[in-house]
Design an enzyme around this catalytic site. Structure first.
Site, short mmCIF file in Angstrom:
data_model
loop_
_atom_site.label_atom_id
_atom_site.label_comp_id
_atom_site.label_asym_id
_atom_site.label_seq_id
_atom_site.Cartn_x
_atom_site.Cartn_y
_atom_site.Cartn_z
N GLY A 141 -8.95 4.38 13.32
CA GLY A 141 -9.47 3.05 13.60
C GLY A 141 -8.46 1.95 13.38
O GLY A 141 -8.59 0.85 13.92
N ASP A 178 -11.13 -4.62 13.31
CA ASP A 178 -10.04 -5.15 14.14
C ASP A 178 -8.81 -4.26 14.15
O ASP A 178 -7.85 -4.53 14.87
CB ASP A 178 -9.67 -6.56 13.68
CG ASP A 178 -9.28 -6.65 12.21
OD1 ASP A 178 -8.93 -5.60 11.62
OD2 ASP A 178 -9.34 -7.75 11.63
N GLY A 179 -8.82 -3.21 13.32
CA GLY A 179 -7.68 -2.29 13.31
C GLY A 179 -6.46 -2.80 12.58
O GLY A 179 -5.42 -2.14 12.58
N ARG A 199 -6.32 16.39 10.44
CA ARG A 199 -7.20 16.39 9.27
C ARG A 199 -8.28 17.45 9.41
O ARG A 199 -8.48 18.01 10.49
CB ARG A 199 -7.87 15.01 9.14
CG ARG A 199 -6.86 13.87 9.03
CD ARG A 199 -7.32 12.67 9.85
NE ARG A 199 -6.29 11.63 9.88
CZ ARG A 199 -6.16 10.68 8.96
NH1 ARG A 199 -6.99 10.63 7.95
NH2 ARG A 199 -5.20 9.80 9.06
N ASP A 223 -12.41 13.36 6.51
CA ASP A 223 -11.44 12.77 7.44
C ASP A 223 -10.20 12.28 6.71
O ASP A 223 -9.22 11.90 7.35
CB ASP A 223 -12.07 11.63 8.24
CG ASP A 223 -12.62 10.52 7.36
OD1 ASP A 223 -13.52 10.82 6.55
OD2 ASP A 223 -12.15 9.37 7.46
N ASN A 224 -10.23 12.31 5.38
CA ASN A 224 -9.07 11.92 4.58
C ASN A 224 -8.40 13.13 3.94
O ASN A 224 -7.64 12.99 2.98
CB ASN A 224 -9.47 10.93 3.48
CG ASN A 224 -9.87 9.58 4.04
OD1 ASN A 224 -9.52 9.24 5.16
ND2 ASN A 224 -10.63 8.82 3.27
N ASP A 283 -4.01 8.66 3.22
CA ASP A 283 -4.99 7.56 3.22
C ASP A 283 -5.19 6.96 1.84
O ASP A 283 -6.19 7.22 1.17
CB ASP A 283 -6.31 8.03 3.82
CG ASP A 283 -6.18 8.33 5.31
OD1 ASP A 283 -5.31 7.72 5.94
OD2 ASP A 283 -6.93 9.17 5.83
#
Length: 521
Positions: free
Chosen positions: A102, A134-135, A199, A269-270, A279
């Site tokens: 993201g 907003d990334g 991941r 996802d981490n 992350d």
């Protein structure tokens, strides 16, 4: 600046057919092509010379305008097609569906000295996986990521590396405490370096969608390039892959527990398939030895990701990866055997790690009780983990228990509490400990050297990072540079830097950024 481009991920795995940069569900793809947001006025404020050398860049390269342009996202390297990865995950134990990069954009893959690396910008702008965000990233979180990546590496714990830290010249709106008080902060971009950013969630998304074709494609790709030692075929190949990932993950978690590191967001996802720490969000080091501490405000109620839970959570996450790989194997016995072995081997590794921390080389039955007693004692009164274990190495075979207690007293936040029952309990433990080290072959000096090699003197305490952030916000980067340098030699005595070998100051107990942190970045 000369990099050897090797775009294997985008060349061999399926891309998103939709090339628009709009938030959406992405099907039948491992990634989406996307360009970084062009920063208005990028400025390099710090770079890791070591990480640059690792990928074949020189100090002259770092000083160049091209370096700043490329690693801020302003310029795209010739022959590269930046992309954001598609993956899913379990967040705080709940299935979250599609997540993806993201706010991270992979610039390219490169090769240097027969090693492959992926260069990724974090905070480089919106992607199809940004959802409502907003990334972008802010200076505050980017400094924390930059410092911690390098700190973990020098502690000997597998991790992503951080090549560079840039200001973008743009402002970013963030609600740091999620309390309805957003404010503008300085935008920043970090360039992260890893073998890949694949991941657990990269496999979970295909399994959840029953996309077995792409699940197998990704598994075969990962094994081919990152686990070439696996030469088995059929289901055994995927079992061997899972076994290796489980083993690497176990070793990483042992490293975290050894130095008192708490990740804070151990969602699937981490979790990297390389067994490296990725992350860096609301992480922290144990200041006082509180096994139930979590640095994450989002996790404050249930404390799922607290320090003592990390080994169990890693195993839970491995169960989710096993479920994702199951369609390639179609039987549970092999996967269950690997998961059961993880738990057994972790206990052995943990016992060995703790014996190393207290300087016990020879294994005796009494060691388990000695370690258990120590862990309990460390919670009797607020005790600094880093200071305690570092000072423990100064105790000799001829010390009295009372003298030993004096040698570690600097680790106690409230020394006035070390009396009566608490003092008696510590003296009892030191009586056992001194008796135990007298059975060791090693001399006091040899034992001290071995203990100091696994018990760091310097770790990235949250208040240290916060001081660097506050100075950098005023365009003073000297503290950032100093802390970065200190953390390169965490096990060494460093004259002139003794101020960083100290308990957390009282002002840092409740200060935002120095105690609890949010995922806001």
């Amino acid at each position: 600046m000369n990099l050897t481009i090797k775009n294997r991920f985008t060349a061999e795995l399926p891309a998103d057919a939709d090339t628009s940069n709009t938030t959406r569900q992405v099907a039948n793809a491992c990634f989406s092509y996307v360009l970084p947001t062009i920063p208005s006025n990028p400025k390099l404020i710090h770079a890791s010379i070591e990480t640059a050398a690792m990928i074949g860049l020189t100090e002259e390269d770092i000083r160049s305008e091209t370096f700043t342009a490329v690693f801020s996202g302003k310029k795209i390297l010739d022959g590269t097609t930046p992309y954001a990865m598609c993956y899913a995950g379990h967040q705080f134990g709940n299935w979250a569906g599609q997540l993806g990069d993201g706010r991270a954009i992979n610039l390219t893959e490169i090769e240097y000295k027969n090693q492959s690396y992926t260069l990724q910008l974090k905070g480089a702008g919106k992607t199809p996986y940004s959802r409502n965000a907003d990334g972008l990233a802010v200076l505050r979180s980017s400094i924390r990521e930059h410092l911690c990546s390098e700190a973990m590496h020098h502690l000997g714990i597998p991790t992503t590396r951080s090549l560079s830290l840039m200001l973008t010249g743009d402002s970013v709106l963030r609600d740091i405490l999620y309390n309805g008080n957003p404010a503008y902060e300085k935008g920043a971009v970090v360039c992260r370096v890893a073998p890949s950013f694949i991941r657990f969630g990269s496999f979970e998304i295909f399994a959840a969608r029953n996309d077995l074709k792409n699940l197998q494609l990704l598994a075969d790709f990962t094994i081919k390039y990152y686990y070439p030692e696996i030469i088995s075929e059929g289901k055994d190949k995927y079992l061997d892959f899972f076994k290796t990932v489980a083993g690497n993950t176990r070793k990483m978690i042992i490293g975290w527990q050894r130095v008192g590191f708490v990740h804070g967001v151990m969602n699937t996802d981490n979790m990297s398939i390389h067994g490296i720490t990725i992350d860096y969000g609301p992480y922290g080091w144990l200041e006082d030895y509180n096994p139930h501490w979590t640095p994450n405000t989002t996790d404050l109620q249930h404390k799922r990701y607290r320090y003592v839970n990390q080994p169990e959570i890693a195993l839970w996450n491995l169960y989710q990866l096993a479920n994702a790989l199951y369609p390639l194997i179609e039987e549970t016995s092999g996967l269950e055997e690997i998961l059961n072995a993880y738990a057994i081997q972790f206990e052995r590794d943990y016992s060995e790690m703790m014996r190393g921390k207290i300087g016990i080389a020879l294994h005796n039955p009494e060691d388990t009780a000695l370690v258990t007693g120590l862990v309990e004692n460390l919670q009797l009164s607020e005790t600094d983990m880093t200071l305690f274990f570092r000072n423990l190495s100064t105790i000799t075979k001829t010390d009295t228990p009372e003298g030993a207690l004096v040698k570690v007293q600097d680790a106690f936040y409230k020394p006035e509490e070390i009396k009566d029952r608490i003092s008696d309990t510590w003296i009892f433990w030191f009586t056992q400990y001194i008796h135990r080290i007298n059975k060791e072959m090693a001399s006091d000096n040899q034992r001290k050297a071995s203990m100091d090699a696994v018990n760091p003197k310097y770790v990235l305490r949250n208040y240290m990072a916060q001081l660097a952030i506050e100075a950098a916000d005023k365009e003073d980067y000297s503290l950032l540079e100093e802390i970065h340098d200190v953390l390169k030699k965490p096990y060494d005595n460093q004259p002139g830097y003794e101020k960083w070998f100290a308990k957390r100051p009282d002002w840092a107990r409740e200060k935002v950024g120095s105690s609890m942190l949010s995922c806001s970045s």
